[in-house]
Motif scaffolding. Structure first.
Motif, PDB file in Angstrom:
ATOM      1  N   ASP A   8      37.527  65.235  62.745  1.00  0.00           N
ATOM      2  CA  ASP A   8      37.879  64.889  64.064  1.00  0.00           C
ATOM      3  C   ASP A   8      38.072  63.707  63.391  1.00  0.00           C
ATOM      4  N   GLN A   9      39.017  62.780  64.235  1.00  0.00           N
ATOM      5  CA  GLN A   9      38.648  61.724  64.223  1.00  0.00           C
ATOM      6  C   GLN A   9      37.663  60.637  64.560  1.00  0.00           C
ATOM      7  N   VAL A  10      37.250  59.397  63.949  1.00  0.00           N
ATOM      8  CA  VAL A  10      35.530  59.610  64.366  1.00  0.00           C
ATOM      9  C   VAL A  10      36.044  58.278  65.107  1.00  0.00           C
ATOM     10  N   LEU A  11      34.995  58.713  66.614  1.00  0.00           N
ATOM     11  CA  LEU A  11      35.539  57.251  67.840  1.00  0.00           C
ATOM     12  C   LEU A  11      34.218  56.847  67.689  1.00  0.00           C
ATOM     13  N   HIS A  12      32.981  57.001  67.250  1.00  0.00           N
ATOM     14  CA  HIS A  12      32.140  56.677  67.534  1.00  0.00           C
ATOM     15  C   HIS A  12      30.802  56.927  66.639  1.00  0.00           C
ATOM     16  N   MET A  13      30.845  56.205  66.261  1.00  0.00           N
ATOM     17  CA  MET A  13      29.236  55.755  65.042  1.00  0.00           C
ATOM     18  C   MET A  13      28.081  55.330  64.895  1.00  0.00           C
ATOM     19  N   GLU A  14      26.967  55.893  65.011  1.00  0.00           N
ATOM     20  CA  GLU A  14      26.023  55.025  64.861  1.00  0.00           C
ATOM     21  C   GLU A  14      24.581  55.488  64.078  1.00  0.00           C
ATOM     22  N   TRP A  15      24.168  54.607  63.669  1.00  0.00           N
ATOM     23  CA  TRP A  15      22.907  54.765  62.662  1.00  0.00           C
ATOM     24  C   TRP A  15      21.598  55.653  62.972  1.00  0.00           C
ATOM     25  N   SER A  16      20.267  56.167  62.586  1.00  0.00           N
ATOM     26  CA  SER A  16      18.956  56.014  63.543  1.00  0.00           C
ATOM     27  C   SER A  16      18.552  54.827  63.139  1.00  0.00           C
ATOM     28  N   SER A  17      17.634  54.997  64.097  1.00  0.00           N
ATOM     29  CA  SER A  17      16.662  53.879  63.835  1.00  0.00           C
ATOM     30  C   SER A  17      15.922  53.802  62.739  1.00  0.00           C
ATOM     31  N   ASP A  18      16.067  54.870  61.918  1.00  0.00           N
ATOM     32  CA  ASP A  18      15.580  55.247  60.491  1.00  0.00           C
ATOM     33  C   ASP A  18      16.028  54.859  59.509  1.00  0.00           C
ATOM     34  N   SER A  19      17.354  54.853  59.924  1.00  0.00           N
ATOM     35  CA  SER A  19      18.468  55.194  59.180  1.00  0.00           C
ATOM     36  C   SER A  19      18.618  56.248  58.173  1.00  0.00           C
ATOM     37  N   LEU A  20      18.057  56.946  58.406  1.00  0.00           N
ATOM     38  CA  LEU A  20      18.463  58.308  58.069  1.00  0.00           C
ATOM     39  C   LEU A  20      19.246  59.509  57.624  1.00  0.00           C
TER      40      LEU A  20
END
Lengths: 384, 593
Positions: A49-61
């Protein structure tokens, strides 16, 4: 300054990875991962679906994509592009979703703030935390990622729960002496938790890690109180900004006020340097050693502009906000300490500055307006 | 009656006896009244001391005339006293009339006096009354004035009160307004929150309804293609009591670490501050103690002595203090001593300031001797600074020069440098050498010419000798009295040759060519013309010794060559003189160098 070509994005979802190698953007329901140096597309993921929130994990994986409407969270892996993870909150709905500091747990806040669900990617386990508080800042992780403080409200009383992020074990649970807790914030050394009350009551409470109340601070009564607080990176100072257009600094030894900064409309202090943007629409920027007031006026056609130093005294154009409305746009709303705790940048009033961010060296500051950005360089001493 | 009339009657001079005798006069029925009036009037006159009686037996007529005069002056001219016929007594009727008139006058006067008295009494009482009332009114006035001022004061205070109350009222109004604005903002905030909550509640209700209606329940679930390893790579652990304890322990450890770090930082800061305080104390003690000799007045001396002694004591204490740094008492002692020293320093500074201000006052000169005025001090300082700067510059330049001298950069420059100092001298030497060389050349030339001249002279001498010999021969052979005619001619030829040589000798720098020509202009002719023949004869006969001739010749060679021209031994003399002069010439030439 060089600019690359324009890339499409929706919902202002454009994040650099914590290690600085990748750039992730969301376009509708697609997640695009690029290399920072070449801006070549490395991975392309498709969400449901349309993404409303996107976030990287702390280790960039891993990258988390939350779709609140559907109550879904999808997690993508950079190392293994065909690895997939989908978290469905079901009928309970989803209001916010975020990573835990270790990058292996996803914390979902359900609709109406009924509960916080902690999903583990390691072992698919679930933990629930009931009655989280819906407030300005109800959840905060300590800087080292070991503890999480969560504000809760039960039976018209505020509580704080401290969890160990390792296994989500409840370490401490104590009641706070607040009317209506507005936010919690860990000190950078992770030993003190600052809790501030609603804007109807000026109150800051300081709790130690083990739940003891260390100190309380209240500058005045009845008038609208705290807007936001900020810790200095050395944990020595706590800056409290309030609706009375003042910033008060507390020290970590006695928790008493050691400094108070005003934001008068008429700047006449001899130590202040006022920068004015010379352009069609005047922009006034003033900085002194420890605080700054910034105003950026919106202008569509802003090609070249210069900054000149104004002669004191300078009258800052102030718009009186409607006092009858709730949460009036008065007072100091943004606070930012520089990395070496030397400078404090503040924004007072209803000026269109959306964020103040310091460079990690502490020498320069970026001001983001709605349509403009400004880089300010602080004078540094000559290196011998 | 006549006897009775003869009695003395006087209004003025009556004593008691006469009064009583007069009172014996038988009069009309009004006697008693008259008596009483007389008594009263007489009693009035009792105060008079004893006067001499007015009338005596002999002075009756004078008295009568006097009384008549007095009566006329009083306006009773109609009544005149007369003597009786026979002159023994007075006529009774006029006397009685006069008496009566006088009594009337007296009565009138008395009445008037009484009236005046009463009037006077009235007036005095009035006056008293007025005075009383005046003073009373004055008091009243004073009283009312005081009351007035009191009332004014009261009014002023009330005005002040009014003002303060007005101010209070204004501030209260402002506060009320502020509170009202606060209330309104709070109310709007509450309303906003309430509305939000209500909206949320409504949403909840709606959701609940929706859920109740909906049968199927979407299960919440997580789908992971494969579990991911932990970020730190370790395995997950079960939740046990040990784990809980471990978490507690870790938490406390973190807290303790933080406290320890903070305590360390504070300790460091503390020691730094203590060091600073110690330093300050030491500085203060040092500042205060050297001022002792300059102290003025006993009080200041005492205090400074005390300071010094205390300072020393405290220095000892300070060393002990350093040992017990964390001791509470030591800290208190340090701060107390610092405070004490600071107070003393302040007092001292104040004293100095007052002294300086006294000095600046022009009339206090005596006290200004020990302390120099500020202006003078400043000027001195400025001057010394200038001097210092100048000296420094000088020293610097000297150093530079010395460096240049002692350590040249390289050989060339060293050579150049070493050469440049003697350059001037060298130049001068060169110049002088050149001159010398020139002169030497000149002298060489001259010497050459002289030697040539000498050689020529030798030749000429030889020629002359031959000539002489021949001439002597001739002379001997031709000894005639006419020889002197020929001599001048031959002498002339000889003298020219010899004088030419002579001239060469005498005139030193003159070239020989010139001397020859010069010799042509000489006046040997004249000399020889006037030379007597006897001298020549003697010479020819060698009668005159050669020494005298030589001496003559020498003298002549030095002064006058004309005398030498006569001399036969001239060539020899010439040679000698020539040699001498040549030598002397050479000597002269060499001497300058």
């Amino acid at each position: 300054m060089n600019f690359s070509e324009l890339f499409k994005q929706t919902n202002q979802l454009c994040r650099l990875s914590p290690d600085g190698k990748y750039l992730a953007t969301c376009v509708q329901y697609r997640l695009v991962v690029r290399d920072v140096n070449t801006l070549q597309i490395l991975h392309l993921y498709t969400c449901l679906d349309q993404v409303l929130h996107m976030e990287w994990s702390s280790d960039s994986l891993f990258i988390l994509c939350a779709m609140y409407k559907r109550g879904l969270v999808q997690v993508w892996s950079l190392e293994q592009p065909d690895w997939h993870c989908k978290i469905d909150e079901g009928s309970i709905g989803l209001v916010s979703s975020r990573w835990s500091p270790d990058g292996r747990h996803v914390l979902n806040t359900t609709e109406f703030h009924l509960r916080v669900t902690v999903w583990s990617l390691c072992n698919k386990s679930v933990s629930y935390i009931k009655y989280p508080k819906a407030c300005q800042k109800g959840m905060d992780f300590s800087a080292d990622g070991r503890y999480m403080a969560l504000a809760e409200r039960r039976e018209c009383k505020d509580y704080i729960s401290v969890f160990v992020c390792d296994d989500w074990h409840l370490l401490r649970h104590f009641e706070t002496e607040t009317q209506d807790l507005a936010g919690v914030e860990w000190s950078p050394n992770g030993c003190v938790l600052a809790v501030w009350d609603t804007c109807l009551e000026y109150k800051v409470l300081l709790y130690s890690l083990d739940g003891r109340l260390l100190s309380t601070y209240s500058a005045y009564e009845w008038s609208l109180g705290i807007k936001t607080i900020a810790w200095s990176p050395s944990s020595q100072f706590l800056a409290i900004s309030s609706y009375d257009e003042k910033v008060r600094i507390l020290n970590h030894i006695t928790w008493k006020k050691i400094a108070e900064f005003e934001h008068p409309a008429n700047i006449s202090s001899t130590k202040a340097v006022v920068y004015r943007e010379v352009e069609k629409c005047p922009v006034v920027v003033s900085e002194d050693l420890s605080s700054s007031q910034i105003t950026v006026s919106s202008s569509l056609f802003n090609t070249q502009s210069k900054y000149e130093i104004c002669q004191l005294p300078v009258q800052v154009a102030v718009l009186k906000p409607d006092p009858d409305r709730a949460n009036p746009k008065v007072g100091v709303s943004l606070l930012a300490f520089s990395a070496n705790s030397r400078y404090l940048a503040t924004k007072n009033g209803c000026f269109q500055v959306l964020s103040l961010l310091w460079h990690c060296s502490g020498d320069s500051l970026i001001l983001l307006g709605k349509e403009q950005l400004c880089l300010c360089y602080m004078e540094t001493e000559e290196q011998k | 009656m006549g006897d009775q009339c003869g009695m003395t009657m006087t209004e003025h001079t009556l004593d008691a006896k006469e009064i009583s005798s007069i009172s014996g006069i038988t009069m009309s029925p009004s006697r008693q009244y008259g008596q009483t009036t007389l008594h009263s009037s007489l009693s009035l006159h009792k105060s008079y001391s004893g006067f001499s009686p007015f009338c005596s037996e002999h002075s009756v007529t004078q008295c009568i005339s006097y009384i008549n005069q007095e009566a006329c002056s009083l306006g009773l001219g109609t009544v005149c006293i007369d003597l009786c016929l026979g002159g023994e007594g007075l006529k009774a009727v006029p006397v009685l009339n006069l008496l009566y008139e006088l009594l009337q006058i007296n009565r009138r006067h008395q009445k008037a006096a009484e009236e005046l008295e009463t009037q006077q009494m009235k007036n005095s009482s009035d006056m008293e009354h007025l005075q009383h009332s005046h003073s009373r009114l004055k008091d009243q006035l004073e009283h009312t004035r005081r009351e007035n001022s009191g009332l004014h004061e009261g009014e002023r205070q009330l005005q002040l009160k009014i003002k303060t109350l007005q101010r209070c009222l204004k501030s209260e109004k402002e506060e009320v307004q502020k509170l009202q604005s606060i209330i309104s903002s709070r109310a709007s905030q509450y309303n906003h929150d309430a509305k939000r909550k209500e909206r949320e509640c409504a949403k909840l209700k709606e959701r609940l309804n929706q859920l109740l209606v909906e049968k199927r329940d979407k299960k919440l679930a997580i789908e992971v293609s494969n579990p991911v390893g932990r970020s730190d790579g370790k395995r997950g652990l079960w939740k046990t009591g040990k784990m809980e304890a471990r978490h507690e322990g870790e938490m406390y450890k973190a807290l303790l670490n933080d406290y320890e770090a903070r305590q360390r930082a504070l300790m460091v800061e503390n020691t730094e501050l203590k060091k600073v305080l110690q330093q300050m104390k030491r500085d203060m003690v040092s500042i205060l103690s050297p001022k002792k000799p300059q102290a003025r007045g006993e009080a200041s001396d005492d205090s400074l002595e005390q300071v010094c002694s205390d300072g020393e004591e405290e220095m000892c204490e300070a060393s002990r203090e350093c040992v017990e740094q964390s001791c509470e008492q030591a800290r208190e002692k340090l701060t107390n001593s610092i405070r004490q020293q600071w107070r003393r320093l302040k007092c001292h500074m104040e004293r100095l300031d007052s002294q300086a201000s006294l000095v600046s006052a022009p009339d206090r000169e005596g006290e200004g001797e020990e302390l120099i005025s500020r202006q003078v001090h400043e000027e001195e300082v400025l001057r010394m600074r200038l001097e210092l700067q100048q000296c420094r510059d000088f020293i610097q330049t000297q150093q530079q020069l010395w460096q240049q001298l002692s350590s040249p950069c390289d050989d060339e420059t060293a050579a150049l440098l070493s050469g440049c100092y003697t350059l001037e001298e060298k130049e001068r030497l060169k110049e002088e050498w050149r001159l010398f060389q020139e002169q030497k050349r000149n002298f060489e030339k001259e010497r050459k010419s002289f030697t040539e001249a000498a050689i020529r002279l030798g030749h000429e001498k030889k020629a002359f000798e031959d000539d002489r010999a021949t001439w002597l021969k001739n002379q001997f052979l031709t000894m005639t009295p006419f020889v002197d005619r020929k001599r001048p001619a031959t002498l002339e030829s000889h003298s020219t040759a010899s004088s030419g040589a002579e001239a060469k000798m005498i005139s030193t720098p003159v070239p020989p060519a010139k001397s020859v020509s010069y010799s042509a202009f000489t006046t040997p002719k004249t000399g020889s013309a006037c030379v007597p023949s006897t001298v020549d004869l003697y010479r020819t006969l060698r009668l005159i010794p050669e020494s005298s001739l030589r001496s003559q010749g020498r003298r002549g060679s030095r002064q006058d060559f004309s005398s030498l021209s006569r001399d036969l031994t001239k060539p020899r003399l010439h040679n000698g003189t020539a040699d001498c002069s040549l030598l002397s010439l050479l000597k002269d030439v060499e001497s300058p160098t």
